[in-house]
Design a protein around this motif. Structure first.
Motif, short mmCIF file in Angstrom:
data_model
loop_
_atom_site.label_atom_id
_atom_site.label_comp_id
_atom_site.label_asym_id
_atom_site.label_seq_id
_atom_site.Cartn_x
_atom_site.Cartn_y
_atom_site.Cartn_z
N ASP A 128 -12.96 -66.27 18.86
CA ASP A 128 -12.86 -66.36 20.38
C ASP A 128 -12.45 -65.13 21.04
OD1 ASP A 128 -10.05 -66.49 19.94
OD2 ASP A 128 -9.91 -68.36 19.89
N VAL A 129 -12.40 -65.06 22.14
CA VAL A 129 -11.98 -63.85 22.88
C VAL A 129 -10.56 -63.28 22.43
CG1 VAL A 129 -11.49 -62.50 25.03
CG2 VAL A 129 -13.73 -63.90 24.72
N ALA A 130 -9.77 -64.29 22.53
CA ALA A 130 -8.19 -64.08 22.14
C ALA A 130 -8.35 -63.22 20.56
CB ALA A 130 -7.49 -65.32 22.26
N THR A 131 -8.84 -63.99 19.71
CA THR A 131 -8.81 -63.29 18.44
C THR A 131 -9.41 -62.14 18.24
OG1 THR A 131 -8.92 -65.74 17.34
CG2 THR A 131 -9.59 -63.87 16.07
N VAL A 132 -10.73 -61.87 18.86
CA VAL A 132 -11.32 -60.35 18.73
C VAL A 132 -10.48 -59.36 19.52
CG1 VAL A 132 -12.98 -60.67 20.43
CG2 VAL A 132 -13.48 -59.36 18.64
N ALA A 133 -9.83 -59.79 20.63
CA ALA A 133 -9.12 -58.69 21.36
C ALA A 133 -7.74 -58.67 20.63
CB ALA A 133 -8.82 -59.09 22.68
N GLY A 134 -7.29 -59.48 19.97
CA GLY A 134 -5.97 -59.39 19.09
C GLY A 134 -6.20 -58.45 17.92
N MET A 135 -7.37 -58.70 17.36
CA MET A 135 -7.60 -57.82 16.33
C MET A 135 -7.66 -56.24 16.85
SD MET A 135 -10.38 -60.12 14.34
CE MET A 135 -10.97 -59.00 12.92
N ARG A 136 -8.41 -56.06 17.89
CA ARG A 136 -8.29 -54.83 18.53
C ARG A 136 -6.99 -54.19 18.89
NH1 ARG A 136 -10.63 -49.82 18.59
NH2 ARG A 136 -10.04 -48.71 20.46
N LEU A 137 -6.07 -55.25 19.07
CA LEU A 137 -4.78 -54.75 19.70
C LEU A 137 -4.03 -54.40 18.56
CD1 LEU A 137 -2.78 -54.51 21.82
CD2 LEU A 137 -1.97 -57.04 21.34
N THR A 138 -4.13 -55.00 17.48
CA THR A 138 -3.54 -54.66 15.98
C THR A 138 -3.94 -53.23 15.59
OG1 THR A 138 -3.33 -56.79 15.23
CG2 THR A 138 -3.31 -55.52 13.70
N GLU A 139 -5.27 -53.10 15.69
CA GLU A 139 -5.72 -51.54 15.27
C GLU A 139 -5.05 -50.50 16.15
OE1 GLU A 139 -9.77 -49.65 13.76
OE2 GLU A 139 -9.93 -51.05 15.56
N PHE A 140 -5.25 -50.81 17.55
CA PHE A 140 -4.82 -49.96 18.54
C PHE A 140 -3.23 -49.46 18.29
CE2 PHE A 140 -3.41 -48.25 22.55
CZ PHE A 140 -4.69 -47.40 22.89
N ALA A 141 -2.53 -50.64 18.30
CA ALA A 141 -1.15 -50.32 18.03
C ALA A 141 -0.67 -49.63 16.91
CB ALA A 141 -0.45 -51.81 18.25
N HIS A 142 -1.33 -50.07 15.91
CA HIS A 142 -0.86 -49.05 14.59
C HIS A 142 -1.28 -47.51 14.84
CE1 HIS A 142 1.42 -52.23 12.55
NE2 HIS A 142 0.41 -53.24 12.94
N HIS A 143 -2.53 -47.40 15.07
CA HIS A 143 -3.19 -46.11 15.16
C HIS A 143 -2.36 -45.48 16.33
CE1 HIS A 143 -5.62 -46.49 11.94
NE2 HIS A 143 -6.69 -47.28 12.57
N THR A 144 -2.01 -46.11 17.22
CA THR A 144 -1.06 -45.30 18.21
C THR A 144 0.03 -44.76 17.54
OG1 THR A 144 -1.84 -46.64 20.11
CG2 THR A 144 0.26 -45.71 20.38
N TRP A 145 0.90 -45.51 16.69
CA TRP A 145 1.96 -45.11 16.00
C TRP A 145 1.67 -43.98 15.22
CZ3 TRP A 145 3.16 -44.62 10.83
CH2 TRP A 145 4.52 -44.37 10.54
N ASP A 146 0.28 -44.01 14.50
CA ASP A 146 -0.07 -42.80 13.69
C ASP A 146 0.01 -41.51 14.73
OD1 ASP A 146 -0.49 -44.34 11.40
OD2 ASP A 146 -2.63 -44.70 11.91
N VAL A 147 -0.45 -41.64 15.82
CA VAL A 147 -0.49 -40.45 16.57
C VAL A 147 0.92 -39.93 16.77
CG1 VAL A 147 -1.01 -39.55 18.88
CG2 VAL A 147 -2.69 -40.95 17.72
N GLU A 148 1.93 -40.85 17.35
CA GLU A 148 3.30 -40.86 17.90
C GLU A 148 4.08 -40.15 16.79
OE1 GLU A 148 4.91 -42.67 21.37
OE2 GLU A 148 4.15 -44.40 20.16
N VAL A 149 3.82 -40.51 15.49
CA VAL A 149 4.76 -40.24 14.42
C VAL A 149 4.52 -38.94 13.96
CG1 VAL A 149 3.34 -41.00 12.41
CG2 VAL A 149 5.84 -41.30 12.37
N ALA A 150 3.27 -38.17 14.30
CA ALA A 150 3.00 -36.81 14.04
C ALA A 150 3.96 -35.93 14.96
CB ALA A 150 1.52 -36.70 14.46
N PHE A 151 4.73 -36.46 15.71
CA PHE A 151 5.58 -35.52 16.66
C PHE A 151 7.02 -36.19 16.64
CE2 PHE A 151 1.50 -35.88 18.33
CZ PHE A 151 0.97 -34.21 18.48
N ASP A 152 7.38 -37.46 15.97
CA ASP A 152 8.58 -38.02 16.21
C ASP A 152 8.70 -38.96 14.87
OD1 ASP A 152 11.01 -39.47 16.23
OD2 ASP A 152 10.54 -40.31 18.40
#
Length: 264
Positions: A128-152
């Motif tokens: 369902d939409v909640a699951t597929v959007a949730g999978m994207r959110l998991t990936e997005f959040a952790h890769h956002t951390w990958d970007v931020e941790v380059a500077f902090d």
């Protein structure tokens, strides 16, 4: 279910707006700094998110238009094109591609958010939409951390999404975890998180699963929820582990847990 879809789509928008602001604040030289993903620089993380957004949009539109999931050749063509971009092109391309994906999710009406199923091509059934959007959110959040941790190096996971991600970790834990990393099994761990506060169990046996809190645990892990999430995805190196994390056990160490969750 619709509520969870709504919350997840809202979180995708706030996450996009946040990372877009971060990206627009970076100098060109910043884009080639090593990221939290060991084999990628910052621009390559953004390339991964941007190409993933483009593929995700094609998959979502295939479900909406009943045209089916794009084949592997489509995915390969997207990856090749993004690989050929300059760091600056990857950064700007990410902003455009991810905004298009999030906007498509936002455009789904209430009935569609509830009833639509999406074939991702690699799961045994459409979700369902909640699951597929949730999978994207998991990936997005952790890769956002990958970007931020380059500077902090003390950067946490986005607090606005931590609660949502915490509630959807269970079904994917055996995929993320490697039970055979521990020589002695089963191991039962009581997990206590803060921000938000949760209590549950982690069992490493023939598989890695979430359980109710065990009565007689082999170990007790206390940690911020955001670090627990980063642990499960391999973003758990000692320099990125806050002082509040503790593991009480006579037989298990944090390094043992790190081996169980090598990351992606």
């Amino acid at each position: 279910m619709t509520d969870r879809a709504d919350q997840t789509i809202d979180a995708l928008r706030s996450g996009h707006d946040y990372l877009t602001a971060v990206v627009h604040g970076l100098a060109t030289a910043d884009l080639t700094r090593p990221s939290g993903a060991s084999e990628w620089d910052v621009s390559q993380v953004l390339s991964h998110l941007g190409s993933g957004a483009e593929i995700g949009l094609a998959v979502l539109e295939g479900a909406l238009n009943a045209t089916g999931t794009p084949d592997g050749d489509f995915n390969k063509s997207v990856w090749v094109r993004w690989d050929d971009m300059s760091p600056a092109q990857r950064a700007e391309g990410f902003v455009a591609a991810n905004n298009a994906l999030v906007s498509c999710y936002e455009g789904l009406d209430a009935q569609t958010r509830k009833e639509l199923t999406v074939d991702l091509g690699f799961l045994p059934a459409a979700v369902d939409v909640a699951t597929v959007a949730g999978m994207r959110l998991t990936e997005f959040a952790h890769h956002t951390w990958d970007v931020e941790v380059a500077f902090d190096h003390e950067a946490p996971l986005l607090s606005a999404v931590t609660g949502l991600l915490l509630d959807q970790t269970g079904p994917f834990l055996n995929f993320l975890g490697k039970a055979d990393a521990l020589d002695t099994r089963p191991v039962r761990i009581a997990v206590h998180t803060t921000a938000p506060e949760r209590t549950f169990g982690l069992e490493v046996g023939n598989a890695v699963t979430l359980t109710d809190e065990p009565d007689r645990p082999d170990a007790v892990l206390n940690a911020p929820a955001e670090w627990w999430l980063r642990l499960t995805t391999g973003r758990h190196a000692p320099p990125h582990t806050p002082s509040e994390v503790s593991l009480a056990s006579n037989s298990l160490t944090l390094d043992d847990l790190r081996r169980v969750f090598p990351g992606f």
